[in-house]
Design an enzyme around this catalytic site. Structure first.
Site, mmCIF file in Angstrom:
data_model
loop_
_atom_site.group_PDB
_atom_site.id
_atom_site.type_symbol
_atom_site.label_atom_id
_atom_site.label_comp_id
_atom_site.label_asym_id
_atom_site.label_seq_id
_atom_site.Cartn_x
_atom_site.Cartn_y
_atom_site.Cartn_z
ATOM 1 N N CYS A 90 48.439 33.229 41.792
ATOM 2 C CA CYS A 90 48.547 34.471 42.555
ATOM 3 C C CYS A 90 47.504 34.581 43.666
ATOM 4 O O CYS A 90 47.785 35.077 44.736
ATOM 5 C CB CYS A 90 48.398 35.674 41.633
ATOM 6 N N HIS A 91 46.276 34.134 43.353
ATOM 7 C CA HIS A 91 45.172 34.383 44.296
ATOM 8 C C HIS A 91 44.885 33.211 45.241
ATOM 9 O O HIS A 91 44.073 33.363 46.156
ATOM 10 C CB HIS A 91 43.891 34.738 43.539
ATOM 11 N N CYS A 125 43.759 41.052 34.582
ATOM 12 C CA CYS A 125 44.690 40.081 35.176
ATOM 13 C C CYS A 125 45.236 39.154 34.094
ATOM 14 O O CYS A 125 46.412 38.818 34.096
ATOM 15 C CB CYS A 125 44.010 39.275 36.283
ATOM 16 N N HIS A 192 11.780 51.215 36.673
ATOM 17 C CA HIS A 192 12.207 50.431 37.842
ATOM 18 C C HIS A 192 12.077 51.154 39.185
ATOM 19 O O HIS A 192 11.925 50.501 40.214
ATOM 20 C CB HIS A 192 13.630 49.912 37.643
ATOM 21 N N CYS A 233 16.267 45.860 27.873
ATOM 22 C CA CYS A 233 15.460 46.984 28.363
ATOM 23 C C CYS A 233 15.544 48.167 27.412
ATOM 24 O O CYS A 233 14.555 48.863 27.184
ATOM 25 C CB CYS A 233 15.915 47.390 29.758
HETATM 26 C C1 HEC Z 1 9.580 49.949 29.830
HETATM 27 C C2 HEC Z 1 9.999 49.569 31.156
HETATM 28 C C3 HEC Z 1 11.479 49.341 31.367
HETATM 29 C C4 HEC Z 1 12.504 50.244 31.183
HETATM 30 C C5 HEC Z 1 12.439 51.664 30.665
HETATM 31 C C6 HEC Z 1 13.710 49.576 31.629
HETATM 32 N N1 HEC Z 1 13.428 48.313 32.058
HETATM 33 FE FE1 HEC Z 1 14.715 47.064 32.973
HETATM 34 N N2 HEC Z 1 13.293 45.629 33.012
HETATM 35 C C7 HEC Z 1 11.988 45.776 32.577
HETATM 36 C C8 HEC Z 1 11.302 44.506 32.679
HETATM 37 C C9 HEC Z 1 9.856 44.234 32.290
HETATM 38 C C10 HEC Z 1 12.251 43.590 33.197
HETATM 39 C C11 HEC Z 1 12.038 42.088 33.466
HETATM 40 C C12 HEC Z 1 11.408 41.865 34.787
HETATM 41 C C13 HEC Z 1 12.274 42.392 35.895
HETATM 42 O O1 HEC Z 1 13.191 41.712 36.352
HETATM 43 O O2 HEC Z 1 12.082 43.569 36.295
HETATM 44 C C14 HEC Z 1 13.466 44.337 33.429
HETATM 45 C C15 HEC Z 1 14.609 43.813 34.022
HETATM 46 C C16 HEC Z 1 15.730 44.537 34.368
HETATM 47 C C17 HEC Z 1 16.845 44.050 35.159
HETATM 48 C C18 HEC Z 1 16.973 42.656 35.763
HETATM 49 C C19 HEC Z 1 16.592 42.638 37.213
HETATM 50 C C20 HEC Z 1 16.702 41.276 37.826
HETATM 51 O O3 HEC Z 1 16.723 41.192 39.065
HETATM 52 O O4 HEC Z 1 16.766 40.276 37.098
HETATM 53 C C21 HEC Z 1 17.763 45.051 35.235
HETATM 54 C C22 HEC Z 1 19.105 45.010 35.927
HETATM 55 C C23 HEC Z 1 17.228 46.170 34.499
HETATM 56 N N3 HEC Z 1 15.988 45.836 34.004
HETATM 57 C C24 HEC Z 1 17.879 47.385 34.327
HETATM 58 C C25 HEC Z 1 17.388 48.401 33.518
HETATM 59 C C26 HEC Z 1 18.167 49.557 33.132
HETATM 60 C C27 HEC Z 1 19.595 49.826 33.557
HETATM 61 C C28 HEC Z 1 17.357 50.320 32.339
HETATM 62 C C29 HEC Z 1 17.698 51.596 31.606
HETATM 63 C C30 HEC Z 1 18.731 51.450 30.595
HETATM 64 C C31 HEC Z 1 16.068 49.642 32.261
HETATM 65 N N4 HEC Z 1 16.140 48.480 32.964
HETATM 66 C C32 HEC Z 1 14.955 50.165 31.609
HETATM 67 C C33 HEC Z 1 11.405 46.944 32.146
HETATM 68 C C34 HEC Z 1 12.089 48.124 31.884
HETATM 69 C C1 HEC Z 2 50.518 37.367 38.479
HETATM 70 C C2 HEC Z 2 49.495 37.461 39.515
HETATM 71 C C3 HEC Z 2 48.040 37.424 39.121
HETATM 72 C C4 HEC Z 2 47.366 36.501 38.339
HETATM 73 C C5 HEC Z 2 47.943 35.318 37.601
HETATM 74 C C6 HEC Z 2 45.976 36.858 38.382
HETATM 75 N N1 HEC Z 2 45.790 37.966 39.161
HETATM 76 FE FE1 HEC Z 2 44.011 38.796 39.692
HETATM 77 N N2 HEC Z 2 44.991 40.252 40.724
HETATM 78 C C7 HEC Z 2 46.353 40.335 40.890
HETATM 79 C C8 HEC Z 2 46.672 41.537 41.630
HETATM 80 C C9 HEC Z 2 48.083 42.040 42.002
HETATM 81 C C10 HEC Z 2 45.441 42.160 41.910
HETATM 82 C C11 HEC Z 2 45.192 43.465 42.663
HETATM 83 C C12 HEC Z 2 45.042 43.181 44.085
HETATM 84 C C13 HEC Z 2 44.585 44.394 44.806
HETATM 85 O O1 HEC Z 2 44.199 45.383 44.180
HETATM 86 O O2 HEC Z 2 44.554 44.317 46.040
HETATM 87 C C14 HEC Z 2 44.400 41.300 41.361
HETATM 88 C C15 HEC Z 2 43.048 41.532 41.524
HETATM 89 C C16 HEC Z 2 42.033 40.683 41.050
HETATM 90 C C17 HEC Z 2 40.626 40.879 41.296
HETATM 91 C C18 HEC Z 2 40.006 41.976 42.160
HETATM 92 C C19 HEC Z 2 40.032 41.494 43.594
HETATM 93 C C20 HEC Z 2 39.486 42.494 44.570
HETATM 94 O O3 HEC Z 2 38.916 42.039 45.595
HETATM 95 O O4 HEC Z 2 39.616 43.706 44.359
HETATM 96 C C21 HEC Z 2 39.971 39.854 40.668
HETATM 97 C C22 HEC Z 2 38.467 39.629 40.620
HETATM 98 C C23 HEC Z 2 40.983 39.033 40.025
HETATM 99 N N3 HEC Z 2 42.215 39.566 40.284
HETATM 100 C C24 HEC Z 2 40.701 37.910 39.309
HETATM 101 C C25 HEC Z 2 41.672 37.137 38.668
HETATM 102 C C26 HEC Z 2 41.362 35.994 37.841
HETATM 103 C C27 HEC Z 2 39.967 35.462 37.564
HETATM 104 C C28 HEC Z 2 42.563 35.523 37.370
HETATM 105 C C29 HEC Z 2 42.761 34.384 36.398
HETATM 106 C C30 HEC Z 2 42.116 34.554 35.092
HETATM 107 C C31 HEC Z 2 43.610 36.360 37.934
HETATM 108 N N4 HEC Z 2 43.037 37.322 38.719
HETATM 109 C C32 HEC Z 2 44.967 36.172 37.732
HETATM 110 C C33 HEC Z 2 47.282 39.429 40.442
HETATM 111 C C34 HEC Z 2 47.031 38.334 39.626
#
Ligand code: HEC
Ligand code: HEC
Length: 272
Positions: A90-91, A125, A192, A233
């Site tokens: 499809c894609h 899909c 963050h 986290c």
């Molecule tokens: C106590 C502090 C703390 C809290 C609260 C926390 N985080 Fe984190 N988070 C971290 C640390 C430490 C890391 C690892 C280092 C980094 O990538 O920031 C991390 C990493 C991440 C990353 C990865 C970023 C990357 O680029 O790899 C994401 C996404 C993230 N946190 C989302 C969240 C979300 C959503 C929540 C709330 C549900 C949350 N964190 C709460 C400390 C925290």
């Molecule tokens: C029978 C056809 C069909 C098959 C097979 C199919 N898709 Fe799709 N897929 C679609 C249609 C229709 C949409 C919706 C397109 C739109 O919203 O513009 C879609 C949308 C998507 C999107 C979102 C694209 C966007 O930019 O919004 C992703 C990601 C995706 N398909 C991944 C997959 C993957 C990975 C597979 C295989 C595991 C798969 N599709 C198999 C028909 C298919």
């Protein structure tokens, strides 16, 4: 009193360290796409990594998660399910059809009137169009397809406005991000938005963006989606982990995508 104390103890572990200079030309801050944003400038998580880890991320042959990209490419062409179709039936060429997709996800899915992330979209899909079974969360084939799809937007800026039907979901994701929880009574924002660039224990804390996921973790020696990272986290503050495919996770992912809009898609990133 307990709450108050634990907060102080936690902050005491957050030592300020000098933010890594962008001098190696590898990372740059960008202005948030929206004016109404908690951060003045956006830095990708890669900015806070060590130069060694960055080098690994930028090398297609050394980045451990790029093995999954190769597997995703093979799965893209593999016929599966009762409808005897592959993704490419499809894609077609993913380099064209999936270019830019990762920049606008999570996106609204009309049939269920909810936003879906890329992993859920792939499974929709499979079940609806291929009549194949859905792939389990964190399984190798789902991570591989997710990386393969997202990588087609490498270097393109995240662009999720979260308006129209997404608005209420975005607000829920924001509420989740800014609400204090767990025994340590901390919000995502409390770490963050406030302490990026500071050391949390031995780790330099980033702004917590999701533009590099699925990503490879050196300490865990494996690739994971955003879910295990968020749950790590949540464990840090001793709060309840989120479930794969849950509304809470998708809303949070939507808010993170809005919050990172302007930053480039870097999937698959490498982290310490
Ligand atoms: C106590 C502090 C703390 C809290 C609260 C926390 N985080 Fe984190 N988070 C971290 C640390 C430490 C890391 C690892 C280092 C980094 O990538 O920031 C991390 C990493 C991440 C990353 C990865 C970023 C990357 O680029 O790899 C994401 C996404 C993230 N946190 C989302 C969240 C979300 C959503 C929540 C709330 C549900 C949350 N964190 C709460 C400390 C925290
Ligand atoms: C029978 C056809 C069909 C098959 C097979 C199919 N898709 Fe799709 N897929 C679609 C249609 C229709 C949409 C919706 C397109 C739109 O919203 O513009 C879609 C949308 C998507 C999107 C979102 C694209 C966007 O930019 O919004 C992703 C990601 C995706 N398909 C991944 C997959 C993957 C990975 C597979 C295989 C595991 C798969 N599709 C198999 C028909 C298919």
């Amino acid at each position: 009193m307990r709450r108050h104390l634990s907060g102080i103890l936690l902050i005491a572990t957050l030592w300020p360290v000098q933010a890594m200079a962008a001098g190696d030309g590898k990372t740059e801050a960008v202005k948030p796409a929206s004016g109404n944003h908690p951060l003045k400038e956006l830095w990708s998580g890669t900015h806070y990594s060590t130069p060694e880890v960055r080098k690994l991320q930028y090398s297609d042959s050394d980045n451990p998660a790029m093995k999954l990209f190769g597997k995703g490419e093979a799965l893209w062409k593999k016929t599966e399910g009762k409808a005897k179709k592959s993704c490419s039936s499809c894609h077609g060429d993913a380099a064209k059809s999936m270019k830019g997709t990762a920049t606008r996800f999570p996106a609204f899915f009309k049939l269920t009137s909810r936003p879906v992330n890329i992993e859920t979209r792939i499974n929709l899909c499979r079940t609806k169009f291929m009549q194949a079974r859905p792939l389990s969360p964190e399984s190798e084939p789902l991570l591989a397809l997710s990386i393969y799809v997202k990588r087609q937007s490498k270097g393109m800026a995240m662009s999720v406005t979260g308006d129209g039907p997404l608005k209420s979901f975005l607000q829920k994701g924001k509420d989740y991000f800014t609400t204090r929880r767990g025994q340590l009574d901390m919000s995502c924002s409390g770490c963050h938005d406030k302490y990026a660039g500071h050391l949390y224990r031995a780790v330099k804390m980033s702004q917590g963006h999701a533009n590099g996921f699925p990503a490879y973790s050196q300490s865990k020696k494996k690739t994971g989606s955003l879910l295990p990272q968020v749950n790590q986290c949540l464990v840090r503050v001793r709060a309840t982990p989120l479930k794969a495919g849950s509304e809470k996770l998708t809303n949070l992912e939507l808010y993170l995508a809005w919050r990172a809009s302007g930053l480039e898609v870097e999937t698959p990133a490498v982290r310490e």
